[in-house]
Design a protein around this motif. Structure first.
Motif, PDB file in Angstrom:
ATOM      1  N   ARG A 182       0.807  -1.217   0.000  1.00 59.08           N
ATOM      2  CA  ARG A 182       0.000   0.000   0.000  1.00 59.08           C
ATOM      3  C   ARG A 182       0.843   1.271   0.000  1.00 59.08           C
ATOM      4  N   ASN A 183       2.021   1.201   0.571  1.00 58.90           N
ATOM      5  CA  ASN A 183       2.827   2.413   0.741  1.00 58.90           C
ATOM      6  C   ASN A 183       4.273   2.115   0.373  1.00 58.90           C
ATOM      7  N   LEU A 184       4.629   2.388  -0.871  1.00 60.59           N
ATOM      8  CA  LEU A 184       5.983   2.095  -1.348  1.00 60.59           C
ATOM      9  C   LEU A 184       7.065   2.886  -0.609  1.00 60.59           C
ATOM     10  N   PRO A 185       6.891   4.195  -0.344  1.00 56.67           N
ATOM     11  CA  PRO A 185       7.931   4.932   0.385  1.00 56.67           C
ATOM     12  C   PRO A 185       8.225   4.347   1.769  1.00 56.67           C
ATOM     13  N   VAL A 186       7.176   3.934   2.490  1.00 52.61           N
ATOM     14  CA  VAL A 186       7.390   3.338   3.809  1.00 52.61           C
ATOM     15  C   VAL A 186       8.126   2.003   3.684  1.00 52.61           C
ATOM     16  N   ALA A 187       7.776   1.225   2.657  1.00 50.96           N
ATOM     17  CA  ALA A 187       8.461  -0.053   2.428  1.00 50.96           C
ATOM     18  C   ALA A 187       9.939   0.171   2.117  1.00 50.96           C
ATOM     19  N   LEU A 188      10.225   1.142   1.255  1.00 56.05           N
ATOM     20  CA  LEU A 188      11.617   1.440   0.909  1.00 56.05           C
ATOM     21  C   LEU A 188      12.388   1.940   2.127  1.00 56.05           C
ATOM     22  N   ALA A 189      11.714   2.757   2.954  1.00 55.28           N
ATOM     23  CA  ALA A 189      12.367   3.238   4.173  1.00 55.28           C
ATOM     24  C   ALA A 189      12.687   2.065   5.106  1.00 55.28           C
ATOM     25  N   GLY A 190      11.726   1.138   5.249  1.00 57.34           N
ATOM     26  CA  GLY A 190      11.950  -0.021   6.103  1.00 57.34           C
ATOM     27  C   GLY A 190      13.086  -0.898   5.609  1.00 57.34           C
ATOM     28  N   LEU A 191      13.112  -1.146   4.297  1.00 65.64           N
ATOM     29  CA  LEU A 191      14.181  -1.957   3.721  1.00 65.64           C
ATOM     30  C   LEU A 191      15.537  -1.280   3.896  1.00 65.64           C
ATOM     31  N   SER A 192      15.589   0.030   3.704  1.00 70.22           N
ATOM     32  CA  SER A 192      16.846   0.780   3.866  1.00 70.22           C
ATOM     33  C   SER A 192      17.329   0.716   5.312  1.00 70.22           C
ATOM     34  N   LEU A 193      16.385   0.863   6.258  1.00 66.83           N
ATOM     35  CA  LEU A 193      16.756   0.793   7.675  1.00 66.83           C
ATOM     36  C   LEU A 193      17.279  -0.597   8.031  1.00 66.83           C
ATOM     37  N   LEU A 194      16.618  -1.625   7.503  1.00 67.65           N
ATOM     38  CA  LEU A 194      17.068  -2.992   7.790  1.00 67.65           C
ATOM     39  C   LEU A 194      18.467  -3.247   7.255  1.00 67.65           C
ATOM     40  N   MET A 195      18.694  -2.862   6.010  1.00 68.37           N
ATOM     41  CA  MET A 195      20.031  -3.087   5.423  1.00 68.37           C
ATOM     42  C   MET A 195      21.085  -2.271   6.151  1.00 68.37           C
ATOM     43  N   GLY A 196      20.728  -1.035   6.544  1.00 68.15           N
ATOM     44  CA  GLY A 196      21.671  -0.230   7.322  1.00 68.15           C
ATOM     45  C   GLY A 196      21.973  -0.869   8.661  1.00 68.15           C
ATOM     46  N   ALA A 197      20.949  -1.450   9.304  1.00 70.14           N
ATOM     47  CA  ALA A 197      21.152  -2.111  10.595  1.00 70.14           C
ATOM     48  C   ALA A 197      22.065  -3.323  10.467  1.00 70.14           C
ATOM     49  N   ILE A 198      21.858  -4.110   9.419  1.00 75.60           N
ATOM     50  CA  ILE A 198      22.707  -5.291   9.208  1.00 75.60           C
ATOM     51  C   ILE A 198      24.161  -4.872   9.002  1.00 75.60           C
ATOM     52  N   VAL A 199      24.369  -3.851   8.186  1.00 79.95           N
ATOM     53  CA  VAL A 199      25.727  -3.343   7.952  1.00 79.95           C
ATOM     54  C   VAL A 199      26.322  -2.826   9.259  1.00 79.95           C
ATOM     55  N   GLY A 200      25.517  -2.110  10.049  1.00 79.14           N
ATOM     56  CA  GLY A 200      26.008  -1.567  11.315  1.00 79.14           C
ATOM     57  C   GLY A 200      26.402  -2.656  12.298  1.00 79.14           C
TER      58      GLY A 200
END
Length: 333
Positions: free
Chosen positions: A135-153
């Motif tokens: 339903r909300n592509l920007p929120v999905a992209l934000a969530g995916l970006s946060l997850l990948m950033g967390a894994i890298v961190g």
């Protein structure tokens, strides 16, 4: 009129109780899932006498014994989909325990949970038969970006800790510590296995989504137990044979902690299934992923992993980012 009023009051009282039960179940799932890997760090199975895959065998026995307790509470529907889930669970545990040994409980949990959240989202978006549209592509992209950033961190926190500890040992002794060198050498392999453990763990209950709704309950667990207990000896014998060893069960040293680990994993899965039924995926899943913090507390406070204070700060901050990402993804669907 009185009957209708009573029914309304009953309904109003039941909904909060279901929510409270769901919250407690989600927290229970997080605690037990975060504690599963701890038993492999205990003294009886940490030394050279008990091989990692002997511990894995007993953990799978613990999974099977705990899952079959469902048989005591009513009829069970046997399904081949449960066999597939059981195979994925056995392989996930093998990868998880090996990663724990290479990079520690806290780091493995962070990487695996972040990966599991990503894989679960992708599965739910493209392969889940009950999937809902995005339903909300920007929120999905934000969530995916946060997850990948967390894994890298989280991965960076572990790598930094290795470097700092190695440098500290070198200053004290004038040479490279063999223990620290061995830890850092296995770091890449440990990261890979943590990612694999998270992927397999995320897909463990995926086959259940193809089962009829009446089977997507705890009645699904005994079918999983059958495949876990069938596959575990094969995996363990092959892994030991590859290193020129044979399966020595060592029940006195390995059985208690191994069965305890299997019990924790099965209770964690059961609590996850029930909490999602009570709260819905959107609310339950972020709470379940807080198992990262449970494992982090065990690993860092009890087993003294990641001794560098700055690395620990990066780990905890990345864990918060992971939870933010996990929260965004269900909201986008």
């Amino acid at each position: 009129m009185i009957r209708a009023l009573l029914n309304r009051k009953l309904h109003q009282s039941v909904v909060p109780m279901r929510t409270l039960a769901g919250l407690l179940l989600a927290l229970t799932g997080a605690i037990f899932n975060g504690t599963t890997g701890v038993f492999g760090k205990l003294a009886p199975v940490r030394g050279p006498d008990v091989d990692l895959f002997v511990f894995h065998f007993w953990a799978c026995v613990g999974v099977a014994l705990t899952a079959t307790l469902v048989l005591l509470f009513g009829p069970v529907t046997w399904t081949p989909l449960g066999l597939l889930s059981g195979g994925l669970l056995a392989l996930s545990l093998a990868c998880s325990f090996t990663a724990n040994k290479l990079i520690g409980v806290s780091l493995r949990a962070g990487i695996a949970n972040g990966t599991a959240a990503l894989v679960s989202f992708v599965f739910g978006l493209f392969l889940d038969p009950n999937r809902r549209k995005l339903r909300n592509l920007p929120v999905a992209l934000a969530g995916l970006s946060l997850l990948m950033g967390a894994i890298v961190g989280i991965a960076y926190a572990g790598e930094r800790s290795c470097r700092v500890e190695e440098e500290h040992e070198r200053v004290l002794t004038g040479k490279r510590s063999e223990r620290v060198a061995a830890t850092c050498t296995g770091y890449i392999a440990g990261l890979f296995l943590a990612v694999l453990a998270g992927t397999l763990g995320a897909l463990t209950l995926a086959p259940m989504q193809y089962a009829p709704s009446r089977e997507r309950t705890l009645r699904y667990l005994p079918s999983m137990a059958v495949e876990v207990i069938l596959l575990a000896p094969i995996v363990d014998v092959l892994a030991l044979a590859a290193r020129g060893k044979r399966l020595e069960l060592k029940p006195k040293q390995a059985a208690p902690p191994g069965i305890a680990a299997g019990f924790c994993r099965t209770v964690g899965i059961a609590a996850s299934i029930l909490s999602i039924r009570h709260l819905g995926y959107t609310l339950a899943y972020p709470i379940l992923q807080s198992s990262t913090f449970v494992a982090g507390l065990w690993g860092i406070l009890v087993f003294h992993e990641m001794k560098d204070p700055e690395s620990r700060k990066i780990y905890w901050l990345s864990g918060l980012v992971l939870l933010a990402g996990v929260t965004c993804l269900p909201l986008a669907r």
